[in-house]
Scaffold this motif. Structure first.
Motif, PDB file in Angstrom:
ATOM      1  N   ARG A   1      28.765  56.917  40.824  1.00  0.00           N
ATOM      2  CA  ARG A   1      28.454  58.101  41.470  1.00  0.00           C
ATOM      3  C   ARG A   1      28.108  59.316  40.969  1.00  0.00           C
ATOM      4  O   ARG A   1      27.239  60.069  41.155  1.00  0.00           O
TER       5      ARG A   1
ATOM      6  N   ASP B   1      27.581  39.603  45.584  1.00  0.00           N
ATOM      7  CA  ASP B   1      28.108  40.231  46.601  1.00  0.00           C
ATOM      8  C   ASP B   1      28.923  41.609  46.293  1.00  0.00           C
ATOM      9  O   ASP B   1      28.411  42.637  46.918  1.00  0.00           O
TER      10      ASP B   1
ATOM     11  N   LEU C   1      26.214  44.143  45.471  1.00  0.00           N
ATOM     12  CA  LEU C   1      25.758  44.926  46.599  1.00  0.00           C
ATOM     13  C   LEU C   1      26.576  45.890  46.955  1.00  0.00           C
ATOM     14  O   LEU C   1      26.114  47.201  47.370  1.00  0.00           O
ATOM     15  N   LEU C   2      27.940  45.604  47.070  1.00  0.00           N
ATOM     16  CA  LEU C   2      29.021  46.480  47.583  1.00  0.00           C
ATOM     17  C   LEU C   2      28.931  47.782  46.758  1.00  0.00           C
ATOM     18  O   LEU C   2      28.895  49.000  47.109  1.00  0.00           O
TER      19      LEU C   2
ATOM     20  N   ALA D   1      26.786  48.970  44.535  1.00  0.00           N
ATOM     21  CA  ALA D   1      25.712  49.744  44.631  1.00  0.00           C
ATOM     22  C   ALA D   1      25.825  50.722  45.776  1.00  0.00           C
ATOM     23  O   ALA D   1      25.503  52.266  45.723  1.00  0.00           O
ATOM     24  N   GLU D   2      26.050  50.116  47.130  1.00  0.00           N
ATOM     25  CA  GLU D   2      26.285  51.013  48.318  1.00  0.00           C
ATOM     26  C   GLU D   2      27.313  51.965  48.320  1.00  0.00           C
ATOM     27  O   GLU D   2      27.137  53.118  48.449  1.00  0.00           O
ATOM     28  N   ASP D   3      28.413  51.592  47.501  1.00  0.00           N
ATOM     29  CA  ASP D   3      29.561  52.531  47.646  1.00  0.00           C
ATOM     30  C   ASP D   3      29.196  53.726  46.786  1.00  0.00           C
ATOM     31  O   ASP D   3      29.781  54.746  46.539  1.00  0.00           O
ATOM     32  N   SER D   4      28.219  53.544  45.658  1.00  0.00           N
ATOM     33  CA  SER D   4      27.929  54.470  44.667  1.00  0.00           C
ATOM     34  C   SER D   4      26.678  55.298  45.055  1.00  0.00           C
ATOM     35  O   SER D   4      25.973  55.967  44.462  1.00  0.00           O
ATOM     36  N   GLY D   5      25.862  55.144  46.157  1.00  0.00           N
ATOM     37  CA  GLY D   5      24.851  55.623  46.643  1.00  0.00           C
ATOM     38  C   GLY D   5      23.533  55.207  46.185  1.00  0.00           C
ATOM     39  O   GLY D   5      22.590  55.764  46.136  1.00  0.00           O
TER      40      GLY D   5
ATOM     41  N   GLU E   1      20.610  51.413  46.327  1.00  0.00           N
ATOM     42  CA  GLU E   1      20.473  50.143  46.871  1.00  0.00           C
ATOM     43  C   GLU E   1      19.903  49.152  45.773  1.00  0.00           C
ATOM     44  O   GLU E   1      19.069  49.829  44.808  1.00  0.00           O
TER      45      GLU E   1
ATOM     46  N   TRP F   1      18.438  49.211  40.535  1.00  0.00           N
ATOM     47  CA  TRP F   1      18.644  50.175  41.851  1.00  0.00           C
ATOM     48  C   TRP F   1      17.877  51.454  41.892  1.00  0.00           C
ATOM     49  O   TRP F   1      17.327  51.836  41.044  1.00  0.00           O
TER      50      TRP F   1
ATOM     51  N   LYS G   1      17.999  55.090  43.964  1.00  0.00           N
ATOM     52  CA  LYS G   1      19.016  56.077  44.660  1.00  0.00           C
ATOM     53  C   LYS G   1      18.148  56.389  45.973  1.00  0.00           C
ATOM     54  O   LYS G   1      16.985  56.546  46.152  1.00  0.00           O
TER      55      LYS G   1
END
Ligand code: AVI
Length: 319
Positions: free
Chosen positions: A175, A288, A291-292, A294-298, A300, A317, A319
Motif C-alpha cells: 500500500r 489466487d 490476485l488478492l 494486489a487487490e488488497d493493496s490497490g 490490478e 501490476w 495502480k
C-alpha cells in the motif's frame, strides 16, 4: 569494550524486545551487515537456492514483453527498491539502453557504497544513461518519493523480497508503494510460488551450511555490536516449511538451557533447552493469493511472467 553509545539504536531496542518475551524473535532485516551481505551473495549461487536463477531466467526470457508496457511512454522512471548490485536489473537496463529509451533509473538502497559501485558500473557499461541513486530505507523512500511524479513510473521490487513479510505486513508495504505511485504507474514484483515442500526446504537448508551461517550471523552481530556472549555452537539452524500458508520460517533453537548476557543492554536472557528464536519468514504464494494481495493493496495484476518450471514469477501490476 564500551557499548553504552549503542544502546539507543533501533537494533538494540529490537533485540531487547525480541529476546525478552516468551516467543523470542529477531528481525531478518538484521541479517544484512557486511558479513551477512557476503553470505547472501553466496546463497544466491547455491545449487539449492533456485530463486535467483529462476528470476534471472524470467528477465532474460521476458524483458521485451515487460518493457513494452512502459516503452509506450515517451519518457519514464524506473525505480528499484533494494537495488543491490543491480545484476538482474542490468538485463532490463541493457534492453532500454539499446532501445535508446528516454528514462531515469532510480536505484534505492540502504547502502551508499553499493549504490556508488552500481552507478559507476552502469556509467561504464551504458554511457549516457541517467542514474539517480537514492540512499534510503524503503519506508522513507516511499514516504517522500524523489522521482519525477509527472512522468510514468515502473517500480521494481524483485528478488522475492516481499516474501520476507507476513501477509499483513506485505499489504502495508505494498500500500505504501501504491501511495508513492500515480494512477497507471506499474510495479514489477518478484514472488516465489508454492511448490514441492522439499525443494523449498532445501533452498533454506543447503548442504554446504551457508544458510545456517547466514541465520547464525544475527547472533554474531549481536556479539559484535552489542557486546553479547552468544555461543553459536549452542544454537541450531532450523527452517520449517508450512505448505498450508506457504511460510518458510527459520529459527535458531537453543540446544541447552543457557543464559546470554548483552552488555550494551545491561540485560541477561534465559533460554530453555529447545527454546526457539524466530528469525525469518520467506512466504511462498499461489496465483489466487497474488490476485488478492494486489487487490488488497490497490493494484490490478496485468501479467505474470514465469520461469519454465513455474517456480517463480515476476508479476506486473498496475495502480
Ligand atoms: C532476501 N530474501 C528474499 C531471501 C529469501 O529467500 O527469503 C533471504 C534468504 N534467507 C535465507 N536464504 C535466503
Amino acid at each position: 569494550m564500551e557499548y553504552s553509545l549503542r544502546k539507543d539504536t533501533e537494533f538494540a531496542r529490537d533485540v531487547s524486545v525480541g529476546l525478552s518475551g516468551n516467543n523470542k524473535f529477531l528481525s531478518s532485516k538484521y541479517f544484512y551487515d557486511h558479513k551477512g551481505d557476503e553470505l547472501f551473495q553466496k546463497i544466491m549461487q547455491l545449487p539449492e537456492y533456485y530463486l535467483t536463477r529462476k528470476e534471472f531466467s524470467i528477465l532474460e526470457e521476458h524483458h521485451r514483453c515487460i518493457m513494452e508496457r512502459i516503452l509506450d511512454f515517451p519518457e519514464f522512471n524506473m525505480v528499484e527498491m533494494g537495488a543491490g548490485d543491480g545484476l538482474k536489473t542490468k538485463i532490463l537496463l541493457e534492453y532500454l539502453y539499446n532501445q535508446k529509451a528516454n528514462f531515469t533509473y532510480y536505484p534505492i538502497d540502504i547502502s551508499g557504497n553499493v549504490l556508488k559501485q552500481l552507478e559507476t558500473s552502469l556509467h561504464v557499461s551504458y554511457p549516457g544513461i541517467e542514474v539517480s541513486p537514492i540512499v534510503s530505507n524503503y519506508k522513507n523512500a516511499l514516504q517522500d518519493p524523489l522521482w519525477n511524479r509527472k512522468t510514468k513510473t515502473l517500480l521494481l521490487f524483485l528478488g522475492a523480497n516481499i516474501g520476507n513479510f507476513v501477509w499483513d505486513d506485505a499489504v502495508k508495504v505494498l500500500r505504501k508503494i501504491a501511495r508513492s505511485l500515480q494512477e497507471g504507474d506499474m510495479a514489477l514484483i518478484g514472488f516465489d510460488f508454492k511448490k514441492d515442500p522439499e525443494l523449498i526446504l532445501r533452498a533454506y537448508d543447503d548442504s554446504q551450511g551457508v544458510t545456517k551461517d547466514f541465520n547464525l550471523n544475527i547472533l554474531t552481530r549481536i556479539n559484535k555490536e552489542l557486546g553479547g556472549n552468544f555461543d553459536l555452537t549452542k544454537f541450531k539452524h532450523w527452517p520449517v516449511y508450512n505448505p498450508v500458508n506457504g511460510e518458510c520460517r527459520s529459527y535458531l533453537v537453543s540446544l541447552v538451557e543457557q543464559e546470554v548476557t548483552i552488555e550494551a543492554l545491561k540485560q541477561r536472557f534465559k533460554f530453555k533447552k529447545a527454546e526457539a528464536i524466530h528469525t525469518e519468514v520467506s512466504k511462498k504464494y499461489d496465483k489466487d493469493e497474488l490476485l488478492l494481495l494486489a487487490e488488497d493493496s490497490g493494484f490490478e495484476v496485468l501479467e505474470n511472467f514465469e520461469d519454465c518450471d513455474g517456480y517463480f514469477t515476476d508479476s506486473l501490476w498496475r495502480k
